[in-house]
Design an enzyme around this catalytic site. Structure first.
Site, PDB file in Angstrom:
ATOM      1  N   PHE A 148       0.872  -1.168   0.000  1.00 48.32           N
ATOM      2  CA  PHE A 148       0.000   0.000   0.000  1.00 48.32           C
ATOM      3  C   PHE A 148       0.913   1.222   0.000  1.00 48.32           C
ATOM      4  CE2 PHE A 148      -2.596   3.292   2.056  1.00 48.32           C
ATOM      5  CZ  PHE A 148      -3.593   3.366   1.096  1.00 48.32           C
TER       6      PHE A 148
ATOM      7  N   LYS B 135     -11.635   3.740   8.009  1.00 44.24           N
ATOM      8  CA  LYS B 135     -12.338   2.816   7.116  1.00 44.24           C
ATOM      9  C   LYS B 135     -13.215   1.835   7.878  1.00 44.24           C
ATOM     10  CE  LYS B 135      -8.691   3.823   4.100  1.00 44.24           C
ATOM     11  NZ  LYS B 135      -7.338   3.420   3.727  1.00 44.24           N
TER      12      LYS B 135
HETATM   13  C1  LIG Z   1      -6.138   3.553   4.071  1.00 44.06           C
HETATM   14  C2  LIG Z   1      -5.162   2.509   4.293  1.00 44.06           C
HETATM   15  C3  LIG Z   1      -4.077   2.720   5.131  1.00 44.06           C
HETATM   16  C4  LIG Z   1      -3.814   4.066   5.793  1.00 44.06           C
HETATM   17  O1  LIG Z   1      -4.862   4.453   6.616  1.00 44.06           O
HETATM   18  P1  LIG Z   1      -5.160   6.015   6.890  1.00 44.06           P
HETATM   19  O2  LIG Z   1      -6.102   6.006   8.048  1.00 44.06           O
HETATM   20  O3  LIG Z   1      -5.789   6.581   5.654  1.00 44.06           O
HETATM   21  O4  LIG Z   1      -3.862   6.642   7.225  1.00 44.06           O
HETATM   22  C5  LIG Z   1      -3.200   1.677   5.308  1.00 44.06           C
HETATM   23  N1  LIG Z   1      -3.382   0.494   4.700  1.00 44.06           N
HETATM   24  C6  LIG Z   1      -4.420   0.261   3.890  1.00 44.06           C
HETATM   25  C7  LIG Z   1      -4.578  -1.064   3.253  1.00 44.06           C
HETATM   26  C8  LIG Z   1      -5.345   1.254   3.650  1.00 44.06           C
HETATM   27  O5  LIG Z   1      -6.376   1.015   2.820  1.00 44.06           O
END
Ligand SMILES: *Cc1c(COP(=O)(O)O)cnc(C)c1O
Length: 482
Positions: free
Chosen positions: A132, A266
């Protein structure tokens, strides 16, 4: 929950919630959109959200909270140290994942920062199913490198394979033999593999990775940022798991990992993150970095209000009626686009709908950023903001050479509980129209190219006047429509 069947036999997602707060949107006319995308340097990250109709850039921090989450925010306990809010969040994390230590961070990438700083040193090799952006940047900043061990199906754009996010176990063994376990600080599995189209891994694959890690005494780290969709896909697609509850699957995943870090932006529709750790020694090694970079150990840079929302969000993470929504909306959008001939990643994954810019714009060479050009063109003809996930999202090598991405995708993320089906239909209609005019779209070149994570705020320009031609064609076909 089984999907509600329609008498027509169509698979139509049905919202298991009602909308009680709304936010007005505006759709500027295409001439204004042309100005906005030019002012944004053809980088959708630089658009102002007020000029965007559907913001499908990401699902990070933009999912809709529930009434219960909003209500919980009022109960937050403001204190620098030892707040009751922290205790509620910690107890819930322990209940769901069963890991005894928690390091709070302000978001997912901050967790990556602390992990990389603690574990990665010059010459380290970190195997993973796929990288990522922020993960790779943190590992390389600490002198390590990333090895991607995806399976052969992983990068096949169209496929029937249910678990394209799996790690290739043969490649993992070969890598350990080649570089030696001593140079591998940890093995990382990313659930709901972001950059290859939100594709899930199976629980069986995770068990195999665990077995290899045990053989070699390796630490297994899960990037759980996209857990919610992956949980749903395991239940839906993995026969041996279909009778388990979502809560049981979540616990089974955590039980196989030594470290589980996540973006709460998320998985819980609230803004935060953190690292769950099983081993006390490792926890203590990382603990000192939290007050240094994030905030005191009981808030880690998060607002206590958001932490309360996270606690409720974790309950909602385990609610099938809730987590099936994202994947079902995405599947609907993917199917509708595919039916109209638009090249999309199949099977539909989590996170969003992924358009294959390589096939969409097979006349635009990768050096001219087809995915970036397509993201700009989609905004231009629809006001929908997606994200380039292709060569622009890669970083140059130390010697300045530019690696070409394995996939050129435009990701149209599906924030949870935010869009209605008619808005999705609008996006499908405009993208399908654009596909019929694809020969008009040309490439981009950098005007301003930052060294680190250039895709966030770099600026580009079209190689010729293709955007003007697209605007003229739009007016011809749509008259004075927005
Ligand atoms: C979004 C994401 C991150 C980072 O998260 P943030 O809260 O946006 O900093 C790390 N790994 C994956 C797989 C992601 O989708």
């Amino acid at each position: 929950m089984a999907q509600v069947r329609f008498s027509s036999g169509e698979r139509i997602p049905l919202e298991m919630h009602k909308v009680r707060i709304v936010q007005k949107l505006s759709l500027p006319p295409i001439e204004d959109r042309a100005r906005h995308i030019a002012e944004a340097g053809n980088n959708t990250f630089l658009l102002r959200n007020a000029d965007v109709f559907m913001d499908m850039l990401t699902d990070s921090g933009v999912n809709a909270m529930s009434d219960r989450q909003q209500a919980a925010m009022l109960t937050a306990d403001d204190s620098y140290a030892g707040s009751a809010t922290y205790t509620r969040l910690f107890d819930k994390l322990l209940d769901v994942f069963g890991m005894p230590y928690y390091l709070p961070t302000h978001q997912g990438r901050a967790a990556e920062h602390l992990l990389a700083r603690t574990l990665v040193t010059e010459g380290s090799v970190v195997p993973m199913n796929y990288h990522f952006t922020t993960t790779k940047a943190h590992i390389t900043l600490c002198g390590g490198r990333v090895e991607e061990l995806y399976t052969d199906e992983g990068l096949q754009v169209t496929s029937e394979h249910p678990f394209k996010g799996n790690m290739d176990i043969g490649k993992l063994r070969a890598l350990i033999d080649e570089v030696g376990a001593a140079n591998i600080p940890f093995v990382r599995l990313e659930t709901g593999t972001n950059l290859i189209g939100g594709q899930p891994h199976s629980l069986a694959n995770l068990r195999e990775i665990r077995a290899v890690c045990d053989e070699h005494g390796l630490l297994l780290v899960m990037d759980g940022s996209l857990l919610s969709d992956n949980l749903w896909f395991i239940k839906e697609r993995e026969d041996s798991e279909k009778d388990k509850s979502i809560a049981q699957i979540a616990r089974d995943i955590a039980d196989l990992c030594d470290v589980f870090y996540f973006s709460a932006r998320k998985i819980t529709c609230a803004r935060g993150g953190g690292i769950l750790v099983r081993d006390e020694e490792l926890y203590k090694q990382m603990r000192g970095l939290v007050p240094l970079y994030e905030g005191f150990l009981t808030y880690g840079g998060m607002s206590v209000r958001e932490m309360e929302a996270m606690t409720i969000g974790l309950d909602e993470l385990l609610d099938e009626d809730n987590i099936c929504q994202g994947p079902q909306f995405i599947e609907h959008m993917v199917t509708e686009l595919a039916d109209r001939g638009v090249p999309v990643i199949t099977p539909a994954g989590g996170l969003g709908c992924h358009v294959d810019a390589r096939r969409f714009l097979d006349h635009v060479p990768q050096e001219q950023y087809p995915a970036g050009a397509l993201a700009a063109a989609i905004y231009l003809c629809s006001g929908v903001r997606g994200m380039e996930r292709g060569t622009m999202s890669e970083q140059r090598e130390q010697d300045g050479t530019e690696p070409l991405a394995e996939m050129e995708l435009v990701r149209l993320a599906m924030p949870r509980r935010v869009f209605t089906l008619s808005q999705v239909s609008y996006a499908v209609d405009r993208i399908a129209w654009l596909y019929t005019k694809r020969h008009l779209i040309g490439g981009l070149r950098w005007v301003e190219e930052p060294e680190v994570l250039r895709f966030f705020y770099g600026r580009l320009e079209p190689l010729d006047d293709w955007q003007e031609r697209l605007v003229a064609e739009f007016r011809k076909d749509f008259g004075d429509s927005l």
